[in-house]
Design a protein around this motif. Sequence first.
Motif, PDB file in Angstrom:
ATOM      1  N   SER A   1       0.861  -1.182   0.000  1.00  0.00           N
ATOM      2  CA  SER A   1       0.000   0.000   0.000  1.00  0.00           C
ATOM      3  C   SER A   1       0.894   1.227   0.000  1.00  0.00           C
ATOM      4  O   SER A   1       2.092   1.122   0.261  1.00  0.00           O
ATOM      5  N   PRO A   2       0.327   2.401  -0.276  1.00  0.00           N
ATOM      6  CA  PRO A   2       1.155   3.611  -0.245  1.00  0.00           C
ATOM      7  C   PRO A   2       1.774   3.824   1.141  1.00  0.00           C
ATOM      8  O   PRO A   2       1.188   3.451   2.158  1.00  0.00           O
ATOM      9  N   VAL A   3       2.963   4.407   1.163  1.00  0.00           N
ATOM     10  CA  VAL A   3       3.604   4.734   2.435  1.00  0.00           C
ATOM     11  C   VAL A   3       2.777   5.824   3.100  1.00  0.00           C
ATOM     12  O   VAL A   3       2.402   6.813   2.467  1.00  0.00           O
ATOM     13  N   THR A   4       2.448   5.610   4.373  1.00  0.00           N
ATOM     14  CA  THR A   4       1.582   6.534   5.101  1.00  0.00           C
ATOM     15  C   THR A   4       2.222   6.900   6.432  1.00  0.00           C
ATOM     16  O   THR A   4       2.835   6.060   7.080  1.00  0.00           O
ATOM     17  N   LEU A   5       2.058   8.143   6.823  1.00  0.00           N
ATOM     18  CA  LEU A   5       2.563   8.616   8.112  1.00  0.00           C
ATOM     19  C   LEU A   5       1.388   8.802   9.058  1.00  0.00           C
ATOM     20  O   LEU A   5       0.408   9.480   8.720  1.00  0.00           O
ATOM     21  N   TYR A   6       1.484   8.161  10.226  1.00  0.00           N
ATOM     22  CA  TYR A   6       0.465   8.314  11.260  1.00  0.00           C
ATOM     23  C   TYR A   6       1.108   8.998  12.453  1.00  0.00           C
ATOM     24  O   TYR A   6       2.276   8.802  12.733  1.00  0.00           O
ATOM     25  N   GLY A   7       0.321   9.785  13.172  1.00  0.00           N
ATOM     26  CA  GLY A   7       0.818  10.433  14.372  1.00  0.00           C
ATOM     27  C   GLY A   7      -0.320  10.834  15.276  1.00  0.00           C
ATOM     28  O   GLY A   7      -1.488  10.866  14.865  1.00  0.00           O
ATOM     29  N   GLN A   8       0.024  11.112  16.541  1.00  0.00           N
ATOM     30  CA  GLN A   8      -0.968  11.558  17.515  1.00  0.00           C
ATOM     31  C   GLN A   8      -0.414  12.726  18.305  1.00  0.00           C
ATOM     32  O   GLN A   8       0.781  12.806  18.559  1.00  0.00           O
ATOM     33  N   ILE A   9      -1.332  13.610  18.682  1.00  0.00           N
ATOM     34  CA  ILE A   9      -1.017  14.704  19.587  1.00  0.00           C
ATOM     35  C   ILE A   9      -2.035  14.623  20.713  1.00  0.00           C
ATOM     36  O   ILE A   9      -3.251  14.615  20.462  1.00  0.00           O
ATOM     37  N   ASP A  10      -1.559  14.528  21.935  1.00  0.00           N
ATOM     38  CA  ASP A  10      -2.437  14.388  23.103  1.00  0.00           C
ATOM     39  C   ASP A  10      -3.435  13.247  22.924  1.00  0.00           C
ATOM     40  O   ASP A  10      -4.610  13.356  23.268  1.00  0.00           O
ATOM     41  N   GLY A  11      -2.981  12.133  22.343  1.00  0.00           N
ATOM     42  CA  GLY A  11      -3.813  10.950  22.183  1.00  0.00           C
ATOM     43  C   GLY A  11      -4.798  11.011  21.034  1.00  0.00           C
ATOM     44  O   GLY A  11      -5.571  10.079  20.828  1.00  0.00           O
ATOM     45  N   LYS A  12      -4.784  12.090  20.265  1.00  0.00           N
ATOM     46  CA  LYS A  12      -5.715  12.220  19.143  1.00  0.00           C
ATOM     47  C   LYS A  12      -4.944  12.119  17.831  1.00  0.00           C
ATOM     48  O   LYS A  12      -3.871  12.684  17.693  1.00  0.00           O
TER      49      LYS A  12
END
Length: 163
Positions: A131-142
């Motif tokens: 699949s396409p390379v994807t960046l995931y992240g969270q700030i304050d659990g969101k």
Amino acid sequence: MAVLDGSGHHLVQPRSATLAELFPGSGRYMATVRYDLDELAGRSVDATAQLSSANGQSVAAVYRHARLTKPAWAGSPEGHTDKVPTPWTAVQAQPSTNGTVTVDVWGRRYVFGKTAFVEQIKTADTEILASPVTLYGQIDGKDIRWKPARVQLGNHSDTTATV
């Protein structure tokens, strides 16, 4: 360790270094001593390393002769070129009307879409990304909601492509 002239006189102040194993269990040891040799440019010198045991007993000595000159080819532009040598092929890069950028390098095709990450890689007509390379992240659990962007093809030549 010492740097000597042809008569055995010290050209710089001798220095000591402790041997250390390159990595645990390797049985290979190394020590480094650095000297500023600018004042000795163009001279022939003898470098000597005297190896001693922990109690100061001489174990071995290593001698090397060197001439402190740069070879004639140092700094020469000879051999520097932007020509792609065979059997390699030139980098091909092109933007598409659908907003993607395609870069072909040495038999692989890289497709960039709405992010700076590659969406697709093909080699020998075979897709090698699940699949396409994807960046995931969270700030304050969101979860971070990334805004789609436009990918652009910057400078490109036979040897480089900037996306």
